[in-house]
Design a protein around this motif. Sequence first.
Motif, PDB file in Angstrom:
ATOM      1  N   VAL A   2       0.259   8.565   1.146  1.00  0.00           N
ATOM      2  CA  VAL A   2       0.472   7.053   0.563  1.00  0.00           C
ATOM      3  C   VAL A   2      -0.858   6.438   0.597  1.00  0.00           C
ATOM      4  O   VAL A   2      -1.429   6.162   1.728  1.00  0.00           O
ATOM      5  CB  VAL A   2       1.524   6.293   1.325  1.00  0.00           C
ATOM      6  CG1 VAL A   2       1.603   4.956   0.849  1.00  0.00           C
ATOM      7  CG2 VAL A   2       3.081   7.236   1.300  1.00  0.00           C
ATOM      8  N   GLY A  45       1.339   5.325  -4.605  1.00  0.00           N
ATOM      9  CA  GLY A  45       0.622   3.986  -4.424  1.00  0.00           C
ATOM     10  C   GLY A  45       0.529   3.269  -5.698  1.00  0.00           C
ATOM     11  O   GLY A  45       0.549   3.641  -6.683  1.00  0.00           O
ATOM     12  N   GLU A  46       0.219   1.999  -5.462  1.00  0.00           N
ATOM     13  CA  GLU A  46      -0.096   1.058  -6.561  1.00  0.00           C
ATOM     14  C   GLU A  46      -1.083   1.572  -7.477  1.00  0.00           C
ATOM     15  O   GLU A  46      -2.034   2.019  -7.260  1.00  0.00           O
ATOM     16  CB  GLU A  46      -0.213  -0.331  -6.285  1.00  0.00           C
ATOM     17  CG  GLU A  46       1.147  -0.879  -5.333  1.00  0.00           C
ATOM     18  CD  GLU A  46       0.769  -2.276  -4.801  1.00  0.00           C
ATOM     19  OE1 GLU A  46      -0.242  -3.027  -5.263  1.00  0.00           O
ATOM     20  OE2 GLU A  46       1.671  -2.835  -4.311  1.00  0.00           O
ATOM     21  N   GLU A  70      -3.685  -4.795   1.754  1.00  0.00           N
ATOM     22  CA  GLU A  70      -3.249  -4.279   2.981  1.00  0.00           C
ATOM     23  C   GLU A  70      -4.509  -3.322   3.991  1.00  0.00           C
ATOM     24  O   GLU A  70      -3.991  -3.025   4.923  1.00  0.00           O
ATOM     25  CB  GLU A  70      -2.096  -3.229   2.782  1.00  0.00           C
ATOM     26  CG  GLU A  70      -0.831  -4.039   2.135  1.00  0.00           C
ATOM     27  CD  GLU A  70       0.482  -3.271   2.060  1.00  0.00           C
ATOM     28  OE1 GLU A  70       0.430  -2.015   2.593  1.00  0.00           O
ATOM     29  OE2 GLU A  70       1.382  -3.452   1.608  1.00  0.00           O
ATOM     30  N   ARG A  71      -5.391  -3.534   3.166  1.00  0.00           N
ATOM     31  CA  ARG A  71      -6.578  -2.884   4.196  1.00  0.00           C
ATOM     32  C   ARG A  71      -7.937  -3.673   3.899  1.00  0.00           C
ATOM     33  O   ARG A  71      -8.822  -3.262   3.282  1.00  0.00           O
ATOM     34  CB  ARG A  71      -6.838  -1.354   3.518  1.00  0.00           C
ATOM     35  CG  ARG A  71      -6.843  -1.167   2.103  1.00  0.00           C
ATOM     36  CD  ARG A  71      -6.747   0.349   2.092  1.00  0.00           C
ATOM     37  NE  ARG A  71      -6.389   0.887   0.687  1.00  0.00           N
ATOM     38  CZ  ARG A  71      -7.540   1.200  -0.215  1.00  0.00           C
ATOM     39  NH1 ARG A  71      -8.816   1.259   0.151  1.00  0.00           N
ATOM     40  NH2 ARG A  71      -7.249   1.543  -1.639  1.00  0.00           N
ATOM     41  N   ALA A  73      -5.094   1.664  -6.692  1.00  0.00           N
ATOM     42  CA  ALA A  73      -5.451   1.921  -5.321  1.00  0.00           C
ATOM     43  C   ALA A  73      -6.411   2.724  -5.078  1.00  0.00           C
ATOM     44  O   ALA A  73      -7.022   2.886  -3.936  1.00  0.00           O
ATOM     45  CB  ALA A  73      -4.107   1.960  -4.546  1.00  0.00           C
ATOM     46  N   SER A 126      -5.831  -4.163  -7.078  1.00  0.00           N
ATOM     47  CA  SER A 126      -6.366  -3.182  -5.995  1.00  0.00           C
ATOM     48  C   SER A 126      -7.780  -2.904  -6.149  1.00  0.00           C
ATOM     49  O   SER A 126      -8.521  -3.873  -6.518  1.00  0.00           O
ATOM     50  CB  SER A 126      -5.433  -2.205  -5.961  1.00  0.00           C
ATOM     51  OG  SER A 126      -5.634  -1.547  -4.585  1.00  0.00           O
ATOM     52  N   PRO A 132      -5.884   2.399   7.681  1.00  0.00           N
ATOM     53  CA  PRO A 132      -5.032   3.236   6.873  1.00  0.00           C
ATOM     54  C   PRO A 132      -5.867   4.426   5.840  1.00  0.00           C
ATOM     55  O   PRO A 132      -5.307   5.429   5.955  1.00  0.00           O
ATOM     56  CB  PRO A 132      -4.321   2.098   5.820  1.00  0.00           C
ATOM     57  CG  PRO A 132      -4.479   0.674   6.620  1.00  0.00           C
ATOM     58  CD  PRO A 132      -5.529   0.879   7.447  1.00  0.00           C
ATOM     59  N   ALA A 158      -2.457   2.794   0.740  1.00  0.00           N
ATOM     60  CA  ALA A 158      -2.100   1.492   0.639  1.00  0.00           C
ATOM     61  C   ALA A 158      -2.904   0.586  -0.318  1.00  0.00           C
ATOM     62  O   ALA A 158      -4.014   0.909  -0.676  1.00  0.00           O
ATOM     63  CB  ALA A 158      -2.321   0.923   2.038  1.00  0.00           C
ATOM     64  N   PRO A 159      -2.233  -0.267  -0.847  1.00  0.00           N
ATOM     65  CA  PRO A 159      -3.046  -1.290  -1.823  1.00  0.00           C
ATOM     66  C   PRO A 159      -4.231  -2.016  -1.070  1.00  0.00           C
ATOM     67  O   PRO A 159      -3.986  -2.094   0.099  1.00  0.00           O
ATOM     68  CB  PRO A 159      -1.883  -2.330  -2.369  1.00  0.00           C
ATOM     69  CG  PRO A 159      -1.083  -2.231  -1.300  1.00  0.00           C
ATOM     70  CD  PRO A 159      -0.956  -1.071  -0.638  1.00  0.00           C
ATOM     71  N   SER A 166     -10.979   1.092   6.628  1.00  0.00           N
ATOM     72  CA  SER A 166     -10.055   0.620   7.126  1.00  0.00           C
ATOM     73  C   SER A 166      -9.226   1.582   8.122  1.00  0.00           C
ATOM     74  O   SER A 166      -9.157   2.916   7.694  1.00  0.00           O
ATOM     75  CB  SER A 166      -8.993  -0.063   6.169  1.00  0.00           C
ATOM     76  OG  SER A 166      -8.664   0.833   5.231  1.00  0.00           O
ATOM     77  N   ASN A 168       2.497   6.081  -9.463  1.00  0.00           N
ATOM     78  CA  ASN A 168       2.920   4.695  -8.939  1.00  0.00           C
ATOM     79  C   ASN A 168       4.365   4.077  -8.967  1.00  0.00           C
ATOM     80  O   ASN A 168       4.616   3.274  -8.788  1.00  0.00           O
ATOM     81  CB  ASN A 168       2.060   3.432  -9.528  1.00  0.00           C
ATOM     82  CG  ASN A 168       2.356   3.636 -11.151  1.00  0.00           C
ATOM     83  OD1 ASN A 168       3.281   4.113 -11.704  1.00  0.00           O
ATOM     84  ND2 ASN A 168       1.300   2.725 -11.812  1.00  0.00           N
TER      85      ASN A 168
END
Length: 473
Positions: free
Chosen positions: A307, A168-169, A313-314, A172, A356, A146, A309-310, A144, A281
């Motif tokens: 950062v 990040g979460e 989002e990718r 992730a 994630s 990101p 991303a979860p 991805s 997180n």
Amino acid sequence: MLPPERSKDADAAAVVAVIEDDPIMGEALVDRLAIEGHRPLWWSTGGEALSGLATVRPDLVVCDIRLPDMSGEDLLLAAAARLRGVPVLFMTGFADIGQAVRLVKAGADDYLTKPFPIADLLARIERLLRARRGAAPTGALGASAPMRRVERLLRRVADVDSTLLITGESGAGKEVAARFVHQVSRRAQAPFMAVNCAAVPAELIDSELFGHEKGAFTGAHALHRGYAERAGGGILFLDEVAELPPPVQAKLLRLVQERVFFRVGGETALPCTARLVCATNADLEARVRDGRFRQDLLYRINVIPVVIAPLRERRDDILPLLLAYLRHYADSFGSPVHGFTPEAEARALAHGWPGSVRELRNRVERAVALADGAWIGADALFPGEAETEAGSGPVPWPPLAAVRDAVEREHIAATLRQSEGQMARAADLLGVGRTTLWEKMRRLGLAAEPLAPLGAVSGNPNAATALAPASRP
């Protein structure tokens, strides 16, 4: 027939063996496979196939069940040792469906009933090849956009000693990113010491992180070197750094600012030569406002923010991760699983992935461990989705439109990579006009997003090279 001499530009092309006695169908399949960028072989009898397989190991076999000198079943049994790990797709007439099903249960991967659309055959070939080799991401961290940006940043700062703060979460991939920095840096041969600050009891974290002297407290019967000391010239990775108690935060601040630390009960300052990488997180700025995290420490560890991303989002990373973990667990468990059904992939693309990458990995591990066939279906990857989770109500089922759009977007993106971004060629492969393709790309959010070439996706810069059709022996 042996394939043409392989050039460097053809290294990524899959060798597909076609075993078919019908000259018209055989030649048509060979020509179409070559146009699609594969390197076709063509054997018209079982004997030719056995002789050819003695010297060539194809990436995939497409075999007719009825051959002039033996059946496809006899051929599969005779070549079982040579074809171990090679996907086999059988072509069968309606009368032989029972035999085809028996072959699949015996180890074949799929079958098609004649007559069939060539697009159906090509889709199944692509699915089998992708399951065998995996769709390697464009980069080490993901396909991805990101994750490609994260990878570029980490490569740039790999040999800079400034502190990294990875946020990040949960699940992730923060530790994966930290280990990547270690692998690509000049510290790769030095230790990577990972500490989960939330998992160590508060009364022990000081001693575990910085060590203690013999006799420093009751039970300290020997000198203990902490993580900071054992990291040496490598990387000290503090995961969940927000959970450090205030006294340890003060000692960590000294380590970052002065590059020294003291063991518990010690009087001698010890140098710290490791690079510090922190992850959390939590919202550290909110922790600072609440008085639970030192503001000066935040400034010192947040020199280079990263950062992650979860997964939701990718989504371009979902299928490559599914295949990568499937290969990992299939090898670990000795499982015959080859891949996921289209329905499972569609559900995965539409799923919200609240956990994630960690959730994805756990789902694949469970599905592979419990698999009783070659393909993992949607029900195996998402069991009990209609059931209630911990009183939170029914799990929302993805709308049909969302699933359709996710699958359509992935298919268009893959076609564009295969055509190296050439709209005319991509439209031709998809069987639509260029205007229609452009409108679909705009609607699905692909128009403004650069796509990596197929070579990058497969891990080979020459993967998109097409060959001229092979000639019949």
